[in-house]
Scaffold this motif. Structure first.
Motif, PDB file in Angstrom:
ATOM      1  N   ARG A   2      -6.533   2.799   4.755  1.00 30.44           N
ATOM      2  CA  ARG A   2      -7.511   2.309   5.669  1.00 30.44           C
ATOM      3  C   ARG A   2      -6.815   2.326   7.128  1.00 30.44           C
ATOM      4  O   ARG A   2      -5.520   2.456   7.252  1.00 30.44           O
ATOM      5  N   LYS A  15      -6.919 -10.853   7.469  1.00 29.24           N
ATOM      6  CA  LYS A  15      -7.686  -9.687   6.948  1.00 29.24           C
ATOM      7  C   LYS A  15      -6.706  -8.613   6.896  1.00 29.24           C
ATOM      8  O   LYS A  15      -6.732  -7.873   5.710  1.00 29.24           O
ATOM      9  N   ASP A  18      -4.405  -9.336   4.219  1.00 36.78           N
ATOM     10  CA  ASP A  18      -5.117  -9.100   2.714  1.00 36.78           C
ATOM     11  C   ASP A  18      -5.282  -7.531   2.261  1.00 36.78           C
ATOM     12  O   ASP A  18      -4.875  -7.444   1.272  1.00 36.78           O
ATOM     13  N   VAL A  19      -5.798  -6.877   3.347  1.00 28.78           N
ATOM     14  CA  VAL A  19      -5.978  -5.548   2.919  1.00 28.78           C
ATOM     15  C   VAL A  19      -4.470  -4.775   2.706  1.00 28.78           C
ATOM     16  O   VAL A  19      -4.447  -4.005   1.717  1.00 28.78           O
ATOM     17  N   VAL A  25      -2.086   0.044   5.490  1.00 27.58           N
ATOM     18  CA  VAL A  25      -3.050   0.080   6.585  1.00 27.58           C
ATOM     19  C   VAL A  25      -2.544   0.869   7.864  1.00 27.58           C
ATOM     20  O   VAL A  25      -1.289   0.282   8.272  1.00 27.58           O
TER      21      VAL A  25
END
Length: 84
Positions: A2, A15, A18-19, A25
């Motif tokens: 991501r 967030k 968490d991801v 990321v």
């Protein structure tokens, strides 16, 4: 992997964490990936060399990243090369 903008990473830091615990990321600034946030487990695997793929020298990684970005820009522009 991501990706999110640096602004979103700052505004939604919880967030992001968490991801990043589930998958790396990429953080982008001005449309260019500048850092990758990953879980401590993924970092430990990279640090010890136990990752799924062998380490890549940084020059080769930067070249691959530029080619990927250029390809993405070309697709967004409808096939025409974008020059700066």
């Amino acid at each position: 992997m991501r990706s999110m903008s640096a602004r979103d990473a700052k505004n939604f830091f919880g967030k992001l964490i968490d991801v990043a615990r589930a998958e790396p990321v990429a953080i982008e600034k001005h449309g260019r990936t500048v850092v990758v946030v990953l879980s401590i487990e993924s970092y430990d695997l990279l640090k010890t060399g136990e990752g799924a793929c062998p380490p890549v020298d940084s020059a080769r990684a930067r070249t691959a990243e530029r080619l990927t970005q250029r390809s993405a820009m070309t697709k967004r522009a409808g096939g025409a090369d974008e020059h700066k």
